[in-house]
Design a protein around this motif. Structure first.
Motif, PDB file in Angstrom:
ATOM      1  N   SER A  86       0.207  -7.384   5.248  1.00 36.45           N
ATOM      2  CA  SER A  86      -0.341  -6.336   6.115  1.00 36.45           C
ATOM      3  C   SER A  86       0.349  -5.019   5.800  1.00 36.45           C
ATOM      4  O   SER A  86       1.584  -4.907   5.880  1.00 36.45           O
ATOM      5  N   ALA A  87      -0.427  -4.018   5.435  1.00 44.48           N
ATOM      6  CA  ALA A  87       0.146  -2.736   5.007  1.00 44.48           C
ATOM      7  C   ALA A  87      -0.987  -1.760   4.732  1.00 44.48           C
ATOM      8  O   ALA A  87      -2.167  -2.115   4.775  1.00 44.48           O
ATOM      9  N   LEU A  88      -0.594  -0.539   4.421  1.00 42.55           N
ATOM     10  CA  LEU A  88      -1.531   0.465   3.916  1.00 42.55           C
ATOM     11  C   LEU A  88      -1.454   0.416   2.391  1.00 42.55           C
ATOM     12  O   LEU A  88      -0.374   0.532   1.816  1.00 42.55           O
ATOM     13  N   TYR A  89      -2.593   0.226   1.751  1.00 39.83           N
ATOM     14  CA  TYR A  89      -2.630   0.161   0.293  1.00 39.83           C
ATOM     15  C   TYR A  89      -3.174   1.482  -0.235  1.00 39.83           C
ATOM     16  O   TYR A  89      -4.292   1.886   0.091  1.00 39.83           O
ATOM     17  N   LEU A  90      -2.361   2.117  -1.039  1.00 38.88           N
ATOM     18  CA  LEU A  90      -2.679   3.445  -1.556  1.00 38.88           C
ATOM     19  C   LEU A  90      -3.030   3.385  -3.032  1.00 38.88           C
ATOM     20  O   LEU A  90      -2.386   2.683  -3.810  1.00 38.88           O
ATOM     21  N   CYS A  91      -4.036   4.147  -3.372  1.00 38.70           N
ATOM     22  CA  CYS A  91      -4.400   4.320  -4.761  1.00 38.70           C
ATOM     23  C   CYS A  91      -4.054   5.753  -5.152  1.00 38.70           C
ATOM     24  O   CYS A  91      -4.248   6.683  -4.365  1.00 38.70           O
ATOM     25  N   ALA A  92      -3.524   5.921  -6.340  1.00 43.79           N
ATOM     26  CA  ALA A  92      -3.203   7.254  -6.836  1.00 43.79           C
ATOM     27  C   ALA A  92      -3.756   7.398  -8.245  1.00 43.79           C
ATOM     28  O   ALA A  92      -3.699   6.450  -9.039  1.00 43.79           O
ATOM     29  N   SER A  93      -4.292   8.552  -8.548  1.00 45.88           N
ATOM     30  CA  SER A  93      -4.776   8.765  -9.914  1.00 45.88           C
ATOM     31  C   SER A  93      -4.042   9.928 -10.562  1.00 45.88           C
ATOM     32  O   SER A  93      -3.522  10.820  -9.875  1.00 45.88           O
ATOM     33  N   SER A  94      -3.995   9.887 -11.870  1.00 48.67           N
ATOM     34  CA  SER A  94      -3.347  10.957 -12.630  1.00 48.67           C
ATOM     35  C   SER A  94      -4.059  11.118 -13.960  1.00 48.67           C
ATOM     36  O   SER A  94      -4.761  10.209 -14.415  1.00 48.67           O
ATOM     37  N   GLY A  95      -3.893  12.287 -14.569  1.00 40.90           N
ATOM     38  CA  GLY A  95      -4.530  12.559 -15.839  1.00 40.90           C
ATOM     39  C   GLY A  95      -3.553  12.468 -16.979  1.00 40.90           C
ATOM     40  O   GLY A  95      -2.408  12.058 -16.800  1.00 40.90           O
ATOM     41  N   LEU A  96      -4.018  12.841 -18.143  1.00 38.86           N
ATOM     42  CA  LEU A  96      -3.173  12.880 -19.347  1.00 38.86           C
ATOM     43  C   LEU A  96      -2.454  11.557 -19.568  1.00 38.86           C
ATOM     44  O   LEU A  96      -1.245  11.525 -19.822  1.00 38.86           O
ATOM     45  N   ALA A  97      -3.187  10.467 -19.426  1.00 38.75           N
ATOM     46  CA  ALA A  97      -2.648   9.122 -19.644  1.00 38.75           C
ATOM     47  C   ALA A  97      -1.506   8.791 -18.685  1.00 38.75           C
ATOM     48  O   ALA A  97      -0.664   7.952 -18.978  1.00 38.75           O
ATOM     49  N   GLY A  98      -1.450   9.465 -17.586  1.00 37.92           N
ATOM     50  CA  GLY A  98      -0.426   9.150 -16.596  1.00 37.92           C
ATOM     51  C   GLY A  98       0.787  10.052 -16.646  1.00 37.92           C
ATOM     52  O   GLY A  98       1.632   9.996 -15.757  1.00 37.92           O
ATOM     53  N   TYR A  99       0.877  10.936 -17.600  1.00 36.03           N
ATOM     54  CA  TYR A  99       2.048  11.801 -17.725  1.00 36.03           C
ATOM     55  C   TYR A  99       1.852  13.068 -16.917  1.00 36.03           C
ATOM     56  O   TYR A  99       1.963  14.167 -17.414  1.00 36.03           O
ATOM     57  N   ASN A 100       1.555  12.879 -15.647  1.00 35.77           N
ATOM     58  CA  ASN A 100       1.261  14.031 -14.814  1.00 35.77           C
ATOM     59  C   ASN A 100       1.383  13.618 -13.356  1.00 35.77           C
ATOM     60  O   ASN A 100       1.544  12.448 -13.056  1.00 35.77           O
ATOM     61  N   GLU A 101       1.294  14.606 -12.459  1.00 31.85           N
ATOM     62  CA  GLU A 101       1.447  14.278 -11.052  1.00 31.85           C
ATOM     63  C   GLU A 101       0.329  13.381 -10.574  1.00 31.85           C
ATOM     64  O   GLU A 101      -0.776  13.389 -11.132  1.00 31.85           O
ATOM     65  N   GLN A 102       0.614  12.605  -9.558  1.00 32.86           N
ATOM     66  CA  GLN A 102      -0.345  11.662  -9.008  1.00 32.86           C
ATOM     67  C   GLN A 102      -0.945  12.210  -7.724  1.00 32.86           C
ATOM     68  O   GLN A 102      -0.255  12.790  -6.902  1.00 32.86           O
ATOM     69  N   PHE A 103      -2.246  11.992  -7.596  1.00 36.20           N
ATOM     70  CA  PHE A 103      -2.981  12.388  -6.399  1.00 36.20           C
ATOM     71  C   PHE A 103      -3.350  11.111  -5.650  1.00 36.20           C
ATOM     72  O   PHE A 103      -3.907  10.186  -6.237  1.00 36.20           O
ATOM     73  N   PHE A 104      -3.070  11.124  -4.355  1.00 34.11           N
ATOM     74  CA  PHE A 104      -3.255   9.919  -3.565  1.00 34.11           C
ATOM     75  C   PHE A 104      -4.555   9.938  -2.774  1.00 34.11           C
ATOM     76  O   PHE A 104      -5.004  10.987  -2.306  1.00 34.11           O
ATOM     77  N   GLY A 105      -5.105   8.752  -2.587  1.00 32.82           N
ATOM     78  CA  GLY A 105      -6.251   8.578  -1.709  1.00 32.82           C
ATOM     79  C   GLY A 105      -5.787   8.328  -0.283  1.00 32.82           C
ATOM     80  O   GLY A 105      -4.597   8.240  -0.014  1.00 32.82           O
ATOM     81  N   PRO A 106      -6.748   8.178   0.627  1.00 36.83           N
ATOM     82  CA  PRO A 106      -6.410   7.994   2.039  1.00 36.83           C
ATOM     83  C   PRO A 106      -5.865   6.615   2.364  1.00 36.83           C
ATOM     84  O   PRO A 106      -5.287   6.409   3.430  1.00 36.83           O
ATOM     85  N   GLY A 107      -6.093   5.662   1.478  1.00 35.35           N
ATOM     86  CA  GLY A 107      -5.560   4.326   1.699  1.00 35.35           C
ATOM     87  C   GLY A 107      -6.535   3.380   2.379  1.00 35.35           C
ATOM     88  O   GLY A 107      -7.521   3.803   2.991  1.00 35.35           O
ATOM     89  N   THR A 108      -6.247   2.088   2.241  1.00 29.62           N
ATOM     90  CA  THR A 108      -6.960   1.029   2.952  1.00 29.62           C
ATOM     91  C   THR A 108      -5.943   0.313   3.824  1.00 29.62           C
ATOM     92  O   THR A 108      -4.917  -0.167   3.323  1.00 29.62           O
ATOM     93  N   ARG A 109      -6.226   0.265   5.122  1.00 36.46           N
ATOM     94  CA  ARG A 109      -5.307  -0.422   6.052  1.00 36.46           C
ATOM     95  C   ARG A 109      -5.723  -1.880   6.105  1.00 36.46           C
ATOM     96  O   ARG A 109      -6.803  -2.198   6.591  1.00 36.46           O
ATOM     97  N   LEU A 110      -4.875  -2.769   5.602  1.00 37.20           N
ATOM     98  CA  LEU A 110      -5.140  -4.204   5.617  1.00 37.20           C
ATOM     99  C   LEU A 110      -4.303  -4.865   6.702  1.00 37.20           C
ATOM    100  O   LEU A 110      -3.082  -4.688   6.753  1.00 37.20           O
ATOM    101  N   THR A 111      -4.978  -5.608   7.557  1.00 36.32           N
ATOM    102  CA  THR A 111      -4.297  -6.390   8.581  1.00 36.32           C
ATOM    103  C   THR A 111      -4.575  -7.857   8.321  1.00 36.32           C
ATOM    104  O   THR A 111      -5.743  -8.255   8.202  1.00 36.32           O
ATOM    105  N   VAL A 112      -3.517  -8.645   8.217  1.00 33.49           N
ATOM    106  CA  VAL A 112      -3.652 -10.089   7.996  1.00 33.49           C
ATOM    107  C   VAL A 112      -3.215 -10.811   9.271  1.00 33.49           C
ATOM    108  O   VAL A 112      -2.087 -10.625   9.749  1.00 33.49           O
ATOM    109  N   LEU A 113      -4.149 -11.592   9.822  1.00 32.90           N
ATOM    110  CA  LEU A 113      -3.858 -12.303  11.079  1.00 32.90           C
ATOM    111  C   LEU A 113      -3.545 -13.776  10.830  1.00 32.90           C
ATOM    112  O   LEU A 113      -4.019 -14.346   9.836  1.00 32.90           O
TER     113      LEU A 113
END
Lengths: 113, 113
Positions: A86-113
């Protein structure tokens, strides 16, 4: 210009189930990284995809797997869910094959019961 | 493996007070350093970054940070905080290739009127 998008926003699963989370990177970006953010903690690196291959992996078990598609979008799969996933799962993207700053998405909140 | 320490977990300031948030990292090689901010209900946003050159970097919204290599530090500063600066602040470091980010545990800043 759309930023990083993630779906779904929220998800509730039970222990033992499997889940798939999706991410579309910012336009022009070719590298996608996934992070897990537990409540009250900083994000922890799960893995990174570039050219449809896992390039780097953090300290997460094999239950966590991913995929990157030719359009650079990505999926995170978690099998045999545990309560501790259970957590917030964040995705981040970057350009130039990854050698650059990362931009984050809003996330997916996963709850495991 | 690299690690990041943020010693201030929760900071409460009055509007117009000066801010300094500590960040120390452990890694002996070349690093790229970042401060991200997470406003309530919003996704992680980049405040500022250091890749090379002038160790004093300026970011958005009047924030700045100074990289002191000898102290392995990258402290965040703002001369006069506003109520709208209430947020969680994360320091992060990237090393070597592929720009994987290692985050600190975050500092929750609360600015009172």
């Amino acid at each position: 210009d759309a930023g990083v998008t993630q779906s779904p926003t929220h998800l509730i699963k039970t222990r033992g189930q499997q889940v798939t989370l999706r991410c579309s990177p910012k336009s022009g970006h070719d590298t996608v990284s996934w992070y897990q953010q537990a409540l009250g903690q900083g994000p922890q690196f799960i893995f990174q995809y570039y050219e449809e291959e896992e390039r780097q992996r953090g300290n997460f078990p094999d239950r966590f797997s991913g995929h990157q598609f030719p359009n650079y979008s990505s999926e995170l799969n978690v099998n045999a869910l545990l309560l501790g996933d259970s957590a917030l799962y964040l995705c981040a993207s970057s350009g130039l094959a990854g050698y650059n700053e990362q931009f984050f998405g809003p996330g997916t909140r996963l709850t495991v019961l | 493996a690299q690690s990041v320490s943020q010693h201030n977990h929760h900071v409460i300031l009055s509007e117009a007070a000066s801010l300094e948030l500590g960040c120390n990292y452990s890694y002996g090689g070349t690093v790229n350093l970042f401060w991200y901010v997470q406003y309530p209900g919003q996704h992680l946003q980049l405040l500022l970054k250091y890749f090379s050159g002038d160790p004093l970097v300026k970011g958005i919204k009047g924030f700045e940070a100074e990289f002191i290599k000898s102290k392995f530090s990258f402290n965040l500063r703002k001369p006069s905080v506003q109520w709208s600066d209430t947020a969680e602040y994360f320091c992060a470091v990237a090393t070597g290739t592929a720009s994987k980010l290692t985050f600190g545990t975050g500092t929750r800043l609360q600015v009172t009127l």
